[in-house]
Design a protein around this motif. Structure first.
Motif, PDB file in Angstrom:
ATOM      1  N   SER A 146       5.358   0.505  11.080  1.00 25.30           N
ATOM      2  CA  SER A 146       5.217   1.898  11.518  1.00 25.30           C
ATOM      3  C   SER A 146       6.588   2.453  11.855  1.00 25.30           C
ATOM      4  CB  SER A 146       4.342   1.994  12.774  1.00 25.30           C
ATOM      5  OG  SER A 146       3.052   1.523  12.519  1.00 25.30           O
TER       6      SER A 146
ATOM      7  N   THR B 221       0.854  -1.184   0.000  1.00 21.80           N
ATOM      8  CA  THR B 221       0.000   0.000   0.000  1.00 21.80           C
ATOM      9  C   THR B 221       0.890   1.235   0.000  1.00 21.80           C
ATOM     10  OG1 THR B 221      -0.044   0.094   2.424  1.00 21.80           O
ATOM     11  CG2 THR B 221      -1.831  -1.111   1.362  1.00 21.80           C
ATOM     12  N   ASP B 222       0.332   2.347  -0.417  1.00 23.56           N
ATOM     13  CA  ASP B 222       1.041   3.615  -0.254  1.00 23.56           C
ATOM     14  C   ASP B 222       1.105   3.919   1.236  1.00 23.56           C
ATOM     15  OD1 ASP B 222       1.550   4.236  -2.941  1.00 23.56           O
ATOM     16  OD2 ASP B 222      -0.443   5.120  -3.195  1.00 23.56           O
TER      17      ASP B 222
ATOM     18  N   ARG C 225       0.200  10.053   9.838  1.00 30.77           N
ATOM     19  CA  ARG C 225      -0.701  10.688  10.792  1.00 30.77           C
ATOM     20  C   ARG C 225       0.169  11.221  11.933  1.00 30.77           C
ATOM     21  NH1 ARG C 225      -0.342   5.487  11.571  1.00 30.77           N
ATOM     22  NH2 ARG C 225      -0.507   4.529  13.599  1.00 30.77           N
TER      23      ARG C 225
ATOM     24  N   GLN D 100       6.312   4.387  -1.998  1.00 32.06           N
ATOM     25  CA  GLN D 100       5.033   4.217  -2.682  1.00 32.06           C
ATOM     26  C   GLN D 100       4.776   2.732  -2.878  1.00 32.06           C
ATOM     27  OE1 GLN D 100       6.159   6.544  -5.993  1.00 32.06           O
ATOM     28  NE2 GLN D 100       6.940   4.846  -7.178  1.00 32.06           N
TER      29      GLN D 100
ATOM     30  N   THR E  82       4.348   7.187  10.223  1.00 35.66           N
ATOM     31  CA  THR E  82       3.998   6.672   8.903  1.00 35.66           C
ATOM     32  C   THR E  82       3.839   5.163   9.001  1.00 35.66           C
ATOM     33  OG1 THR E  82       5.080   8.452   7.699  1.00 35.66           O
ATOM     34  CG2 THR E  82       4.789   6.380   6.518  1.00 35.66           C
ATOM     35  N   SER E  83       2.754   4.654   8.436  1.00 33.14           N
ATOM     36  CA  SER E  83       2.459   3.226   8.434  1.00 33.14           C
ATOM     37  C   SER E  83       2.234   2.757   7.007  1.00 33.14           C
ATOM     38  CB  SER E  83       1.203   2.929   9.256  1.00 33.14           C
ATOM     39  OG  SER E  83       1.369   3.338  10.582  1.00 33.14           O
ATOM     40  N   PHE E  84       2.613   1.512   6.761  1.00 30.42           N
ATOM     41  CA  PHE E  84       2.346   0.888   5.470  1.00 30.42           C
ATOM     42  C   PHE E  84       2.345  -0.614   5.643  1.00 30.42           C
ATOM     43  CE2 PHE E  84       6.868   1.829   5.757  1.00 30.42           C
ATOM     44  CZ  PHE E  84       7.463   0.605   5.495  1.00 30.42           C
TER      45      PHE E  84
ATOM     46  N   GLU F 171       0.820   5.841   4.785  1.00 28.49           N
ATOM     47  CA  GLU F 171      -0.140   6.781   5.356  1.00 28.49           C
ATOM     48  C   GLU F 171       0.519   7.454   6.553  1.00 28.49           C
ATOM     49  OE1 GLU F 171      -3.635   4.634   6.477  1.00 28.49           O
ATOM     50  OE2 GLU F 171      -3.935   3.835   4.468  1.00 28.49           O
TER      51      GLU F 171
ATOM     52  N   ASN G  11       7.235   8.718   4.205  1.00 29.55           N
ATOM     53  CA  ASN G  11       5.979   9.093   3.562  1.00 29.55           C
ATOM     54  C   ASN G  11       6.228   9.827   2.247  1.00 29.55           C
ATOM     55  OD1 ASN G  11       3.007   9.360   3.658  1.00 29.55           O
ATOM     56  ND2 ASN G  11       3.498  11.531   3.740  1.00 29.55           N
TER      57      ASN G  11
END
Length: 140
Positions: free
Chosen positions: A54, A13-14, A18, A68, A27-29, A16, A64
């Motif tokens: 994370s 996933t891209d 927060r 990608q 940032t998590s993916f 994310e 982030n």
């Protein structure tokens, strides 16, 4: 005690980003790591293990900005078990089947493969402050 987990794989996933209530970026993916082998009959097999990764602080902002979906990365960090069971977090999918999530707190991310222009080669977490125990607290 100490443990370290090293995973090489691709982002599923891209990322994310927060912020924590204190304002720290996170940032998590999701990333997949594949294991290829041959079974007893000589047939090729492939297993895929998914991880939720994370990373915190300035490194979260860099990750982030430069990561990608599909990008190959190497992640160094530690496994975060479910606090209630000590195992991976178990959940029910919408079709009723059980699933597990392996959560990783990254200390370092290395971008693999060709680098996009301006991307750094690695993202390392800031070193946490280590407090030395008082001499009377040492059990031996």
């Amino acid at each position: 005690m100490y443990h370290k987990l090293i995973i090489a794989g691709h982002l599923g996933t891209d990322p994310e980003m927060r912020y924590t209530p204190e304002g720290t970026p996170v940032t998590s993916f999701r990333m997949a790591s594949n294991i290829r082998h041959r079974d007893a009959g000589g047939e090729p097999r492939e297993e895929t293990i998914w991880f939720r990764v994370s990373i915190f602080g300035r490194q979260a902002e860099i990750a982030n900005q430069h990561l990608q979906k599909g990008r190959a990365v190497l992640v160094e960090g530690r496994l975060r078990p479910d606090p209630q069971t000590g195992n991976p977090r178990i959940f029910r999918r919408s079709d009723g089947t059980a699933g597990a999530v392996y959560e990783v707190r990254a200390d370092r991310i290395v971008f693999l493969g060709p680098r996009p222009e301006g991307a750094p080669p690695a993202v390392e977490a800031e070193e946490p402050a280590v407090e030395e125990p008082a001499e009377e607290d040492v059990p031996f």
